[in-house]
Enzyme design. Structure first.
Site, PDB file in Angstrom:
ATOM      1  N   CYS A   1      -3.449  -5.464  -5.475  1.00 42.58           N
ATOM      2  CA  CYS A   1      -2.062  -5.022  -5.553  1.00 42.58           C
ATOM      3  C   CYS A   1      -1.464  -5.102  -4.156  1.00 42.58           C
ATOM      4  CB  CYS A   1      -1.967  -3.596  -6.120  1.00 42.58           C
ATOM      5  SG  CYS A   1      -2.608  -2.313  -5.037  1.00 42.58           S
TER       6      CYS A   1
ATOM      7  N   HIS B   1       2.448   5.600  -3.231  1.00 47.70           N
ATOM      8  CA  HIS B   1       1.583   5.416  -2.073  1.00 47.70           C
ATOM      9  C   HIS B   1       2.149   4.336  -1.174  1.00 47.70           C
ATOM     10  CE1 HIS B   1       0.170   2.596  -5.169  1.00 47.70           C
ATOM     11  NE2 HIS B   1      -0.164   1.789  -4.167  1.00 47.70           N
TER      12      HIS B   1
END
Length: 677
Positions: A189, A65
C-alpha cells in the site's frame, strides 16, 4: 510496542463524529505526550494519506495513518466510538479507530512492530476484547500484547456467565488431496504500514481455512521487503497481487495464473481471490513473460557483485529515460518529416501559430519533442540515483543531471551525476543521527546536503573534464567514415545480438539513445545501426521456421509466427525461445547477421532520429531503401547459418499430437524486459 502506546494514548469514549475530528482528538493525545510536534502539519499528512485511499476496513475498523516529519517517534493511539465514524469502509462506520504515526525516517524495527498490529486486527477475538474493554491501561496492554496488571476490580469473583453452547462436531470431510494448491502473493500500500500486512494476514488465513491451499506472501512495505524464494515462486500454481503501488520486480512472477487487485480486496475478500486464481489455473490462463518491474531495490541483492549492481543502477536510469526519448524522438522526427529539416529554426509556436499551415503543426511537434528531450539527462541521472538510494536519491540526481546539461556534459555527465548522487545519499543514510532529527532527514537534511555536494562536484571538479570527454566522443562519431564506421557497426551489431535483450544488448542500446540527447550525423547513424541489428534475430528465426520448419519443434514453429511481428517492431527478445532451446546454433547465427546489418547500415549512411519503432518508423529514416536492404541482408545471413548449423545434426523430433517436441522451446526461458521498456 511498549514505547508506542500507553494508557494516555487510549480514548475509550471517543466523541468525534467525523474522521477528521477523530484524527484530531487522538493526535492531541500524541501532542500531549510529546510524540507529535506540529498538530496541524501532522493532520495535513494524515489527510493526504486518507485522500490516496480510504482507511476504513470491513468489521468496524478505521486505521488512519501516515509517515510525517512532525512525528518524533513511532506512536499508536486508539479510540473507541459508541456511534461509529465513517472511514469509507463498504460495510459502514468504524468503532475501533487506530491512529498510527510513523516518523518520515522510521527504522525497520518500528515498522515491523506496527505491521504486527495490522495482523492482530484480523483476529476476531482481539477485536472483541477491544470492544468490551473498560480500562485504558488494560486496553493499551492488550494492544501491546502484554498481560495487563491486575486491578482491585479484577480480583473479585467474576459473575458466572452461561457457558457457550458446544460447537457441533464437523461432519467427516473427504480426504484432502495429496498436493496443496500453492499460491504466492504480494501485498503493498502507499505507506506500507497497515494495509500491506493486514492483506497478507488475511490471505494466509484464508489459505489455512481452505485446507488444501498454501499461501506464501511477500509484503512490500515501508521497511523494504524480503523476496520470496525463487523455488517458491517456481513451484507456485498461481499468483495474487493485492497492491495500491507498483509491485517491485514483477517479472519474477511472469507466466503464472494471476489475479491483480487493490490491497483492500486482499483484506476484505481473500477467499474470493483464491477462488479466482484457482479458476484461472484450471483454464490455463497465464500472464505475459515480459512483465515490467520497478527498478527500485533491484540493486539490493545480497549476492550481487559491484559490477552487477552498477549495471542494475545504470539500467534503472535507462529504463525511465527511454519513454522520454521515445516520445521526444518520434515527435521531433515527425516534425522534420512534415516540415523539413529547417523546422528547427521556426519561431516559438506560443508566439506564432497558424492553424491552417502545415509548417505550424510541424513546428509544434518539433518543439514539444524538444521539450521532452530536455528531460532526458536529468531523468537518467535522477533514476540512476533512485535505483541506488530509492526516493532520497531523486533530488540530487535531478539536480546533477540538470547541471550536466548546463555545462554541456551531456549523456556522460548524466551518468556520472546519477552515480555520484546515489553514492552521496547512501553515505548520508549510514550516519547515525539522533532520534529527534530522523523525521527531517528525508525531506530536509538529505536533499540539502546531497544536492550541495553533487553541485559542487559537477560544477567545479569533474564537470569540465566530462564535458571535454563528451565533446571528444561527439567529434569522433562525426568523423567516422569508411572502414571506421563499418567496424563500429559490426561491434554494435554483435552486441545487440549476443544476449538478445540482456545486459550487453542494453549497453549498446543505451549508447545509441544517449547520442540522441545531442543529435549529430554520427549519433543518428549509430541509432540506425543499433535498431537495424536488433531486428535481425527474431526476423531470421521467423524466416528459418518458414523455409525449414522440419528443423524446429512444433512450439518453435508457433513462436516463429509471433517472431515476424516482434522483429518488425524491434523487440529482439522475440528470438529468446529459439536461443534458449539451441543457444550454440542460434546465438552465433544471430550475431553474424547482426554484424552484417550493422556494418551495411553504417556504410550506407542511414540515420534515425527515433529511438524505437522498427519498420513503422521507416519513413523517418535517412536512406530508407538502403536501410531495408541492410536488414534483409542480415536476416538472410542469420537464416542461412541457423539452417546450416541445425542441418548438421540429427533432425530434431517433430512436435506431434503428444507435444513431445515442445519441451526444448519452453525449458530454461528467463523473462526479460523488452529493450523498448
Amino acid at each position: 510496542m511498549s514505547e508506542m502506546i500507553t494508557a494516555d494514548l487510549v480514548d475509550l469514549d471517543l466523541s468525534a463524529d467525523t474522521k477528521e475530528a477523530a484524527a484530531r482528538a487522538l493526535a492531541e493525545r500524541m501532542i500531549a505526550q510529546g510524540r507529535v510536534t506540529d498538530l496541524d502539519g501532522f493532520l495535513a499528512d494524515v489527510a493526504a494519506r486518507e485522500a490516496q485511499m480510504p482507511t476504513g476496513l470491513d468489521g468496524g475498523i478505521g486505521i488512519p495513518h501516515c509517515r510525517s516529519e512532525h512525528v518524533t517517534e513511532p506512536t499508536l493511539a486508539f479510540g473507541r466510538s459508541a456511534d461509529g465514524i465513517d472511514f469509507g469502509a463498504p460495510d459502514g462506520p468504524a468503532d475501533l479507530i487506530f491512529l498510527i504515526a510513523a516518523p518520515a525516517g522510521a527504522d525497520d524495527a518500528h515498522l515491523t512492530i506496527l505491521s504486527s498490529l495490522a495482523r492482530q486486527l484480523m483476529d476476531e477475538d482481539f477485536k472483541a476484547a477491544l470492544r468490551t474493554a473498560t480500562d485504558a491501561g488494560a486496553t493499551a496492554a492488550l494492544i501491546r500484547g502484554d498481560e495487563p496488571e491486575p486491578t482491585p476490580e479484577s480480583t473479585t469473583e467474576p459473575e458466572s456467565t452461561p457457558e457457550p453452547e458446544p460447537r457441533p462436531e464437523p461432519e467427516t470431510a473427504p480426504a484432502a488431496p495429496a498436493a496443496k494448491f500453492k499460491i504466492v502473493a504480494v501485498t503493498s500500500c502507499p505507506t506500507g504500514i497497515a494495509h500491506t500486512y493486514m492483506a497478507a494476514e488475511s490471505l494466509e488465513k484464508a489459505g489455512r481455512d481452505a485446507g488444501d491451499v498454501e499461501v506464501l506472501v511477500e509484503t512490500q512495505g515501508s521497511a523494504g521487503f524480503t523476496r520470496l524464494a525463487p523455488e517458491a515462486i517456481a513451484g507456485a500454481d498461481g499468483v495474487i497481487f493485492a497492491h495500491d503501488v507498483p509491485v517491485r520486480e514483477k517479472d519474477r512472477f511472469a507466466g503464472k495464473p494471476t489475479v491483480d487487485v487493490g490491497v483492500k480486496a486482499g483484506i476484505n475478500r481473500p477467499a474470493e481471490l483464491i477462488g479466482e486464481v484457482r479458476e484461472k489455473a484450471a483454464r490455463g490462463e497465464t500472464t505475459s513473460g515480459t512483465a515490467s518491474a520497478t527498478p527500485v531495490d533491484r540493486a539490493g541483492d545480497a549476492g550481487d557483485g559491484y559490477g552487477t549492481k552498477l549495471r542494475k543502477w545504470l539500467m534503472s536510469g535507462v529504463s525511465y529515460m527511454v519513454p522520454f526519448v521515445a516520445a521526444g524522438g518520434l515527435l521531433i522526427a515527425l516534425g522534420f518529416a512534415i516540415g523539413g529539416y529547417t523546422i528547427n529554426k521556426a519561431p516559438s509556436v506560443a508566439e506564432h501559430f497558424v492553424w491552417t499551415q502545415t509548417d505550424s503543426w510541424a513546428a509544434l511537434l518539433f518543439q514539444v519533442g524538444s521539450v521532452a528531450f530536455a528531460f532526458l539527462v536529468p531523468v537518467l541521472a535522477g533514476f540512476i540515483a533512485y535505483g541506488m538510494a530509492d526516493r532520497p536519491g531523486l533530488v540530487p540526481g535531478f539536480v546533477g543531471g540538470s547541471i550536466a546539461l548546463t555545462i554541456n556534459a551531456g549523456f556522460l555527465g548524466g551518468l556520472a551525476a546519477g552515480l555520484i548522487a546515489g553514492g552521496v545519499v547512501m553515505a548520508i543514510q549510514k550516519v547515525n543521527v539522533p532520534p529527534v532529527l530522523r523525521g527531517i532527514m528525508p525531506v530536509v537534511v538529505i536533499p540539502l546536503i546531497s544536492s550541495a555536494v553533487v553541485g559542487f562536484l559537477m560544477f567545479l571538479v569533474i564537470g569540465k573534464p566530462i564535458a571535454s570527454l563528451q565533446r571528444a566522443l561527439t567529434d569522433w562519431l562525426n568523423s567516422l567514415s569508411g572502414a571506421n564506421a563499418i567496424i563500429l557497426g559490426i561491434i554494435l551489431g554483435l552486441m545487440m545480438c549476443f544476449d538478445l535483450g540482456g545486459p550487453l544488448n542494453k549497453v549498446a542500446y543505451a549508447f545509441a539513445v544517449g547520442g540522441l540527447a545531442n543529435p549529430t550525423e554520427g549519433s543518428l547513424k549509430v541509432m540506425a545501426a543499433v535498431m537495424a541489428a536488433g531486428m535481425v534475430p527474431p526476423l531470421a528465426m521467423a524466416l528459418a521456421t518458414t523455409v525449414r520448419g522440419r528443423l524446429f519443434t512444433k512450439t518453435e514453429r508457433e513462436n516463429g509466427k509471433a517472431a515476424w511481428v516482434l522483429g518488425a517492431s524491434f523487440i529482439t527478445e522475440g528470438a529468446i525461445p529459439f536461443a534458449a532451446a539451441d543457444p550454440l546454433r542460434v546465438i552465433p547465427a544471430s550475431m553474424a547477421g547482426g554484424a552484417v546489418t550493422g556494418a551495411l547500415s553504417m556504410a550506407f549512411g542511414c540515420t534515425l532520429r527515433a529511438p524505437h519503432g522498427g519498420i513503422f518508423v521507416v519513413p523517418l529514416i535517412g536512406n530508407p531503401f538502403l536501410y531495408l536492404i541492410a536488414i534483409a541482408a542480415g536476416v538472410c545471413v542469420s537464416t542461412a547459418l541457423v539452417v546450416i548449423l541445425k542441418g548438421m545434426r540429427k533432425p530434431a523430433p517433430q512436435g506431434g499430437a503428444d507435444g513431445a517436441g515442445d519441451a526444448p522451446a519452453q525449458k530454461g526461458q528467463e523473462p526479460k524486459i523488452p529493450v523498448a521498456a
